[in-house]
Design a protein around this motif. Structure first.
Motif, PDB file in Angstrom:
ATOM      1  N   ILE A 118       0.685  -1.163   0.466  1.00  0.00           N
ATOM      2  CA  ILE A 118       0.427   0.495   0.356  1.00  0.00           C
ATOM      3  C   ILE A 118       0.733   1.178   0.444  1.00  0.00           C
ATOM      4  N   LEU A 119       2.066   1.165   0.574  1.00  0.00           N
ATOM      5  CA  LEU A 119       2.485   2.326   0.657  1.00  0.00           C
ATOM      6  C   LEU A 119       3.591   2.481   0.009  1.00  0.00           C
ATOM      7  N   ILE A 120       4.068   1.736  -1.420  1.00  0.00           N
ATOM      8  CA  ILE A 120       4.726   1.403  -2.575  1.00  0.00           C
ATOM      9  C   ILE A 120       3.180   1.810  -3.891  1.00  0.00           C
ATOM     10  N   LEU A 121       1.748   1.953  -3.466  1.00  0.00           N
ATOM     11  CA  LEU A 121       0.986   2.419  -4.368  1.00  0.00           C
ATOM     12  C   LEU A 121       0.783   3.717  -4.316  1.00  0.00           C
ATOM     13  N   ARG A 136       3.635  10.468  -9.365  1.00  0.00           N
ATOM     14  CA  ARG A 136       3.121  10.504 -11.261  1.00  0.00           C
ATOM     15  C   ARG A 136       1.794  11.622 -10.986  1.00  0.00           C
ATOM     16  N   ALA A 137       1.629  11.751  -9.460  1.00  0.00           N
ATOM     17  CA  ALA A 137       0.629  13.046  -9.763  1.00  0.00           C
ATOM     18  C   ALA A 137      -0.559  12.634 -10.364  1.00  0.00           C
ATOM     19  N   VAL A 138      -0.815  11.510  -9.996  1.00  0.00           N
ATOM     20  CA  VAL A 138      -2.694  11.243  -9.720  1.00  0.00           C
ATOM     21  C   VAL A 138      -3.384  10.259  -8.637  1.00  0.00           C
ATOM     22  N   THR A 139      -3.825   9.425  -9.633  1.00  0.00           N
ATOM     23  CA  THR A 139      -5.381   8.531  -7.721  1.00  0.00           C
ATOM     24  C   THR A 139      -4.822   7.881  -8.551  1.00  0.00           C
ATOM     25  N   ASP A 140      -4.976   6.948  -9.446  1.00  0.00           N
ATOM     26  CA  ASP A 140      -4.940   5.642  -9.720  1.00  0.00           C
ATOM     27  C   ASP A 140      -4.657   5.014  -8.680  1.00  0.00           C
ATOM     28  N   GLY A 141      -4.412   4.676  -7.909  1.00  0.00           N
ATOM     29  CA  GLY A 141      -3.707   3.771  -7.183  1.00  0.00           C
ATOM     30  C   GLY A 141      -3.708   3.356  -5.431  1.00  0.00           C
ATOM     31  N   PHE A 186      -7.141   4.205  -4.913  1.00  0.00           N
ATOM     32  CA  PHE A 186      -8.225   2.678  -5.437  1.00  0.00           C
ATOM     33  C   PHE A 186      -8.240   1.306  -5.059  1.00  0.00           C
ATOM     34  N   MET A 187      -7.107   1.017  -4.960  1.00  0.00           N
ATOM     35  CA  MET A 187      -6.300  -0.400  -5.104  1.00  0.00           C
ATOM     36  C   MET A 187      -5.748   0.014  -3.311  1.00  0.00           C
ATOM     37  N   SER A 188      -5.224   0.990  -3.097  1.00  0.00           N
ATOM     38  CA  SER A 188      -5.052   1.181  -1.934  1.00  0.00           C
ATOM     39  C   SER A 188      -5.657   1.087  -0.667  1.00  0.00           C
ATOM     40  N   VAL A 189      -7.531   1.015  -1.331  1.00  0.00           N
ATOM     41  CA  VAL A 189      -8.321   1.267  -0.125  1.00  0.00           C
ATOM     42  C   VAL A 189      -9.013  -0.303  -0.174  1.00  0.00           C
TER      43      VAL A 189
END
Length: 95
Positions: free
Chosen positions: A38-41, A48-53, A55-58
């Motif tokens: 989760i820390l890596i994501l 990258r200044a995006v929020t794609d990860g 959702f995957m973190s949650v």
């Protein structure tokens, strides 16, 4: 910097799984590895200044909670039934 912390957490988790025979400690090491992912994501998202990860973190955080709750319940039941604190003893026990 956060990647090095995540790698250190993953290393501690893997070493804990390899070296420990207590199932509760092994479960905690698996949770530590998942939290490091989760820390890596989160770190990759920040770079990258995006929020794609996010959702995957949650999803991983929810999975970690379910894994820990289920695993702790299963380990508690094994302790209650067989009164053992070592994985090797559980393997040697006849059914």
């Amino acid at each position: 910097f956060l990647f090095f912390i995540a790698v250190a957490l993953i290393t501690c988790g893997v070493l804990g799984i390899i070296r420990q025979r207590n199932p509760i400690i092994m479960l905690m090491c698996v949770v530590l590895i998942i939290n490091a992912s989760i820390l890596i994501l989160a770190t990759v998202d920040r770079i990258r200044a995006v929020t794609d990860g996010s959702f995957m973190s949650v999803v991983l955080l929810i999975f970690t909670g379910i894994l820990f709750a289920w695993g702790l319940g299963a380990i508690r039941q094994i302790y209650k039934d067989k009164q053992m604190a070592d994985i090797d003893e559980f393997r040697r026990t006849p059914e």
